[in-house]
Design a protein around this motif. Structure first.
Motif, PDB file in Angstrom:
ATOM      1  N   PHE A   1     -19.478  19.883   2.860  1.00  0.00           N
ATOM      2  CA  PHE A   1     -19.636  18.537   3.393  1.00  0.00           C
ATOM      3  C   PHE A   1     -19.873  17.536   2.263  1.00  0.00           C
ATOM      4  O   PHE A   1     -19.281  16.459   2.244  1.00  0.00           O
ATOM      5  N   GLU A   2     -20.727  17.902   1.309  1.00  0.00           N
ATOM      6  CA  GLU A   2     -21.016  17.042   0.168  1.00  0.00           C
ATOM      7  C   GLU A   2     -19.752  16.778  -0.645  1.00  0.00           C
ATOM      8  O   GLU A   2     -19.468  15.644  -1.036  1.00  0.00           O
ATOM      9  N   SER A   3     -18.974  17.812  -0.884  1.00  0.00           N
ATOM     10  CA  SER A   3     -17.730  17.679  -1.635  1.00  0.00           C
ATOM     11  C   SER A   3     -16.745  16.769  -0.897  1.00  0.00           C
ATOM     12  O   SER A   3     -16.106  15.904  -1.512  1.00  0.00           O
ATOM     13  N   ALA A   4     -16.620  16.966   0.396  1.00  0.00           N
ATOM     14  CA  ALA A   4     -15.715  16.126   1.191  1.00  0.00           C
ATOM     15  C   ALA A   4     -16.185  14.675   1.181  1.00  0.00           C
ATOM     16  O   ALA A   4     -15.374  13.748   1.051  1.00  0.00           O
ATOM     17  N   ASN A   5     -17.482  14.475   1.270  1.00  0.00           N
ATOM     18  CA  ASN A   5     -18.048  13.127   1.254  1.00  0.00           C
ATOM     19  C   ASN A   5     -17.781  12.443  -0.089  1.00  0.00           C
ATOM     20  O   ASN A   5     -17.402  11.272  -0.129  1.00  0.00           O
ATOM     21  N   GLN A   6     -17.959  13.161  -1.190  1.00  0.00           N
ATOM     22  CA  GLN A   6     -17.693  12.599  -2.513  1.00  0.00           C
ATOM     23  C   GLN A   6     -16.213  12.235  -2.659  1.00  0.00           C
ATOM     24  O   GLN A   6     -15.882  11.201  -3.239  1.00  0.00           O
ATOM     25  N   THR A   7     -15.333  13.071  -2.122  1.00  0.00           N
ATOM     26  CA  THR A   7     -13.902  12.809  -2.209  1.00  0.00           C
ATOM     27  C   THR A   7     -13.540  11.557  -1.429  1.00  0.00           C
ATOM     28  O   THR A   7     -12.774  10.710  -1.907  1.00  0.00           O
ATOM     29  N   VAL A   8     -14.101  11.404  -0.247  1.00  0.00           N
ATOM     30  CA  VAL A   8     -13.828  10.209   0.563  1.00  0.00           C
ATOM     31  C   VAL A   8     -14.375   8.961  -0.138  1.00  0.00           C
ATOM     32  O   VAL A   8     -13.699   7.926  -0.177  1.00  0.00           O
ATOM     33  N   GLN A   9     -15.566   9.061  -0.703  1.00  0.00           N
ATOM     34  CA  GLN A   9     -16.138   7.922  -1.420  1.00  0.00           C
ATOM     35  C   GLN A   9     -15.272   7.547  -2.621  1.00  0.00           C
ATOM     36  O   GLN A   9     -15.039   6.365  -2.888  1.00  0.00           O
ATOM     37  N   TYR A  10     -14.794   8.560  -3.337  1.00  0.00           N
ATOM     38  CA  TYR A  10     -13.919   8.287  -4.474  1.00  0.00           C
ATOM     39  C   TYR A  10     -12.628   7.616  -4.006  1.00  0.00           C
ATOM     40  O   TYR A  10     -12.173   6.643  -4.607  1.00  0.00           O
ATOM     41  N   ALA A  11     -12.043   8.144  -2.945  1.00  0.00           N
ATOM     42  CA  ALA A  11     -10.794   7.578  -2.420  1.00  0.00           C
ATOM     43  C   ALA A  11     -10.994   6.121  -2.021  1.00  0.00           C
ATOM     44  O   ALA A  11     -10.138   5.273  -2.314  1.00  0.00           O
ATOM     45  N   ASP A  12     -12.122   5.807  -1.405  1.00  0.00           N
ATOM     46  CA  ASP A  12     -12.419   4.418  -1.032  1.00  0.00           C
ATOM     47  C   ASP A  12     -12.539   3.527  -2.268  1.00  0.00           C
ATOM     48  O   ASP A  12     -11.986   2.425  -2.310  1.00  0.00           O
ATOM     49  N   SER A  13     -13.250   4.010  -3.290  1.00  0.00           N
ATOM     50  CA  SER A  13     -13.419   3.228  -4.518  1.00  0.00           C
ATOM     51  C   SER A  13     -12.092   3.022  -5.231  1.00  0.00           C
ATOM     52  O   SER A  13     -11.800   1.925  -5.723  1.00  0.00           O
ATOM     53  N   ALA A  14     -11.292   4.062  -5.295  1.00  0.00           N
ATOM     54  CA  ALA A  14      -9.988   3.962  -5.956  1.00  0.00           C
ATOM     55  C   ALA A  14      -9.082   2.998  -5.198  1.00  0.00           C
ATOM     56  O   ALA A  14      -8.360   2.198  -5.804  1.00  0.00           O
TER      57      ALA A  14
ATOM     58  N   GLU B   1     -13.217  -6.023 -16.622  1.00  0.00           N
ATOM     59  CA  GLU B   1     -14.515  -5.396 -16.334  1.00  0.00           C
ATOM     60  C   GLU B   1     -14.394  -4.385 -15.205  1.00  0.00           C
ATOM     61  O   GLU B   1     -14.983  -3.298 -15.261  1.00  0.00           O
ATOM     62  N   ASP B   2     -13.623  -4.711 -14.182  1.00  0.00           N
ATOM     63  CA  ASP B   2     -13.414  -3.804 -13.058  1.00  0.00           C
ATOM     64  C   ASP B   2     -12.732  -2.519 -13.529  1.00  0.00           C
ATOM     65  O   ASP B   2     -13.127  -1.419 -13.132  1.00  0.00           O
ATOM     66  N   ILE B   3     -11.742  -2.660 -14.360  1.00  0.00           N
ATOM     67  CA  ILE B   3     -11.017  -1.495 -14.876  1.00  0.00           C
ATOM     68  C   ILE B   3     -11.959  -0.611 -15.689  1.00  0.00           C
ATOM     69  O   ILE B   3     -11.978   0.618 -15.532  1.00  0.00           O
ATOM     70  N   GLU B   4     -12.744  -1.231 -16.550  1.00  0.00           N
ATOM     71  CA  GLU B   4     -13.674  -0.460 -17.383  1.00  0.00           C
ATOM     72  C   GLU B   4     -14.685   0.288 -16.524  1.00  0.00           C
ATOM     73  O   GLU B   4     -15.001   1.450 -16.799  1.00  0.00           O
ATOM     74  N   GLN B   5     -15.185  -0.351 -15.465  1.00  0.00           N
ATOM     75  CA  GLN B   5     -16.133   0.315 -14.563  1.00  0.00           C
ATOM     76  C   GLN B   5     -15.474   1.468 -13.818  1.00  0.00           C
ATOM     77  O   GLN B   5     -16.056   2.538 -13.671  1.00  0.00           O
ATOM     78  N   PHE B   6     -14.258   1.245 -13.345  1.00  0.00           N
ATOM     79  CA  PHE B   6     -13.556   2.304 -12.632  1.00  0.00           C
ATOM     80  C   PHE B   6     -13.330   3.509 -13.540  1.00  0.00           C
ATOM     81  O   PHE B   6     -13.498   4.653 -13.112  1.00  0.00           O
ATOM     82  N   ASN B   7     -12.967   3.262 -14.780  1.00  0.00           N
ATOM     83  CA  ASN B   7     -12.700   4.356 -15.713  1.00  0.00           C
ATOM     84  C   ASN B   7     -13.933   5.207 -15.979  1.00  0.00           C
ATOM     85  O   ASN B   7     -13.810   6.374 -16.352  1.00  0.00           O
ATOM     86  N   LEU B   8     -15.114   4.653 -15.787  1.00  0.00           N
ATOM     87  CA  LEU B   8     -16.357   5.394 -16.012  1.00  0.00           C
ATOM     88  C   LEU B   8     -16.780   6.253 -14.818  1.00  0.00           C
ATOM     89  O   LEU B   8     -17.692   7.077 -14.944  1.00  0.00           O
ATOM     90  N   MET B   9     -16.121   6.066 -13.692  1.00  0.00           N
ATOM     91  CA  MET B   9     -16.483   6.816 -12.482  1.00  0.00           C
ATOM     92  C   MET B   9     -16.286   8.312 -12.688  1.00  0.00           C
ATOM     93  O   MET B   9     -15.390   8.736 -13.410  1.00  0.00           O
ATOM     94  N   ASP B  10     -17.141   9.086 -12.022  1.00  0.00           N
ATOM     95  CA  ASP B  10     -16.949  10.532 -11.957  1.00  0.00           C
ATOM     96  C   ASP B  10     -16.115  10.828 -10.729  1.00  0.00           C
ATOM     97  O   ASP B  10     -16.505  10.472  -9.618  1.00  0.00           O
ATOM     98  N   ALA B  11     -15.004  11.484 -10.941  1.00  0.00           N
ATOM     99  CA  ALA B  11     -14.136  11.847  -9.822  1.00  0.00           C
ATOM    100  C   ALA B  11     -14.502  13.246  -9.352  1.00  0.00           C
ATOM    101  O   ALA B  11     -14.852  14.110 -10.156  1.00  0.00           O
ATOM    102  N   PRO B  12     -14.425  13.489  -8.047  1.00  0.00           N
ATOM    103  CA  PRO B  12     -14.660  14.843  -7.548  1.00  0.00           C
ATOM    104  C   PRO B  12     -13.550  15.769  -8.051  1.00  0.00           C
ATOM    105  O   PRO B  12     -12.468  15.322  -8.442  1.00  0.00           O
TER     106      PRO B  12
END
Length: 145
Positions: free
Chosen positions: A22-35, A75-86
């Protein structure tokens, strides 16, 4: 008693596994939303930029707004690049980062000494690079399933 302990161990292991999934699926959905939000901001800029570039040639206020948009985009691009992807999105995230790096270089080329060089922007492939990045949107949307 031993059987009860084994049963309790199996049930608790299954529960922990389910929580992990569930945690993994939640992280993936959150990443997909951010991307997706990231790509939507790029798309919005790409849709508005041609008219803004044209208007900026004769309107200093529009040129200032365009410069601000580019700085914010950077700035948005730089922040996105720092994200941890699942784990499920690592490859996709790396592709976006690579395209973002190209876009950052193009933005830096258009922002000479922190100020917009309109001729550099007009001759820049920024809009094509954004189109390349938005081509990954289908893969991002599939992550959110």
């Amino acid at each position: 008693m031993r059987t009860l302990m084994i049963l309790l161990f199996v049930v608790s292991s299954m529960t922990l596994s389910a929580c992990s999934l569930f945690e993994s699926a939640n992280q993936t959905v959150q990443y997909a939303d951010s991307a997706q939000e990231h790509i939507n901001r790029l798309t919005d800029f790409a849709e508005q930029a041609p008219q803004m570039i044209q208007d900026a040639a004769t309107n200093p206020e529009t040129k200032r707004q365009l410069e601000e948009r580019l700085v914010a985009l950077k700035e948005d691009i730089e922040q996105f690049n720092l994200m941890d992807a699942p784990a499920m999105a690592k490859d996709l995230h790396q592709q976006i980062i690579e395209k973002n790096q190209v876009l950052l270089q193009e933005i830096n080329d258009a922002l000479v000494n922190g100020h917009l060089a309109l001729d550099q922007l007009q001759n820049s492939p920024i809009l094509q690079t954004i189109t390349d990045i938005t081509g990954l949107l289908n893969r991002i949307e599939n992550l959110g399933l």
